[in-house]
Scaffold this motif. Sequence first.
Motif, PDB file in Angstrom:
ATOM      1  N   VAL A 229      -9.774  -9.055   0.063  1.00  0.00           N
ATOM      2  CA  VAL A 229     -10.961  -8.682  -0.740  1.00  0.00           C
ATOM      3  C   VAL A 229     -11.705  -9.706  -1.226  1.00  0.00           C
ATOM      4  N   LEU A 230     -10.856 -10.689  -1.921  1.00  0.00           N
ATOM      5  CA  LEU A 230     -11.408 -11.821  -2.426  1.00  0.00           C
ATOM      6  C   LEU A 230     -12.172 -12.756  -1.615  1.00  0.00           C
ATOM      7  N   CYS A 231     -11.806 -12.772  -0.279  1.00  0.00           N
ATOM      8  CA  CYS A 231     -12.441 -13.639   0.675  1.00  0.00           C
ATOM      9  C   CYS A 231     -13.838 -12.955   1.051  1.00  0.00           C
ATOM     10  N   VAL A 232     -13.849 -11.537   1.212  1.00  0.00           N
ATOM     11  CA  VAL A 232     -14.870 -10.959   1.810  1.00  0.00           C
ATOM     12  C   VAL A 232     -16.039 -11.041   0.524  1.00  0.00           C
ATOM     13  N   ILE A 233     -15.549 -10.884  -0.643  1.00  0.00           N
ATOM     14  CA  ILE A 233     -16.544 -10.855  -1.929  1.00  0.00           C
ATOM     15  C   ILE A 233     -16.914 -12.176  -2.244  1.00  0.00           C
ATOM     16  N   ASN A 234     -16.114 -13.183  -1.894  1.00  0.00           N
ATOM     17  CA  ASN A 234     -16.674 -14.588  -2.139  1.00  0.00           C
ATOM     18  C   ASN A 234     -17.393 -15.116  -1.331  1.00  0.00           C
ATOM     19  N   PHE A 235     -16.864 -14.780  -0.092  1.00  0.00           N
ATOM     20  CA  PHE A 235     -17.739 -15.523   1.148  1.00  0.00           C
ATOM     21  C   PHE A 235     -18.684 -14.982   2.000  1.00  0.00           C
ATOM     22  N   ALA A 236     -18.237 -13.521   1.833  1.00  0.00           N
ATOM     23  CA  ALA A 236     -19.026 -12.854   3.145  1.00  0.00           C
ATOM     24  C   ALA A 236     -20.187 -11.986   2.358  1.00  0.00           C
ATOM     25  N   ILE A 237     -20.285 -11.778   0.898  1.00  0.00           N
ATOM     26  CA  ILE A 237     -21.130 -11.080   0.255  1.00  0.00           C
ATOM     27  C   ILE A 237     -21.892 -11.962  -0.714  1.00  0.00           C
TER      28      ILE A 237
END
Length: 257
Positions: free
Chosen positions: A115-123
């Motif tokens: 979730v951290l990776c998605v929120i910080n890098f993909a969004i």
Amino acid sequence: MGTHILAFVFGILGNAISFLVYMAPLPTFHRIYKKKATEGFHSLPYLVALLSSTLWLYYALLKRHDAVLLISINSFGCVIELIYIVTFITYAHKDARNLTIKLFVVMNMGGFALVLCVINFAIHGSSRLKVLGWICVLVSAFVFLAPLSIMAQVCKTKSVQFMPFGLSLFLTLSAIMWFAYGVLIRDMCVAIPNVVGFMLGILQMVLYGIYRNGKQGVTEQALETVRVVNPSEVFPIPEDDNGNGVVHEEKNMNCPV
């Protein structure tokens, strides 16, 4: 100003009631500590509760505005659920301990890291908070839907022995407070999952009213199915011929937002 004060009042009440719900498993873990064994208790409800608290805490920290009360209760939730999990791992038999550690690594470390990776890098931009909020909604909905199995068990056994009225009442009140808080601060990610929690809480109390004068005892067959009640409804792990625990999928849990 009046709306902010009202929201603060509902938030404080939500914190107080959720605190009591989080503390409700203490008798279970006191029993585990005294017996130095987890018996038929399962760790999955506490792992899911920890994940939910962690995600809501991250959401509140990212949101910042109108987030102090979310930060306070979910910070406490993270700490108390982690204590429960460590206690479980300390006294569980080998199979249950290994499974709990694996689930913790995959769900609470790997899942949260994803979730951290998605929120910080993909969004990017304001979409981050929206996406994270809906992730929290989905996890909370899963937590609130879990009591369906214990309600089915009540209908089957015609006994409320494993669904105490007090717990259902506090979970319903908690859902009401957090729904009102979410509406007042105009945060639907906080409000929406508590609609489900409220409806299920009311349904649990209705079932309690219907079956409160039902069977007081528990048949041997019922004991094979359900064991103990706390805010995280838990079920037994049967043993094989060698006395080793055989872990099955968890059937029920409750957790405040």
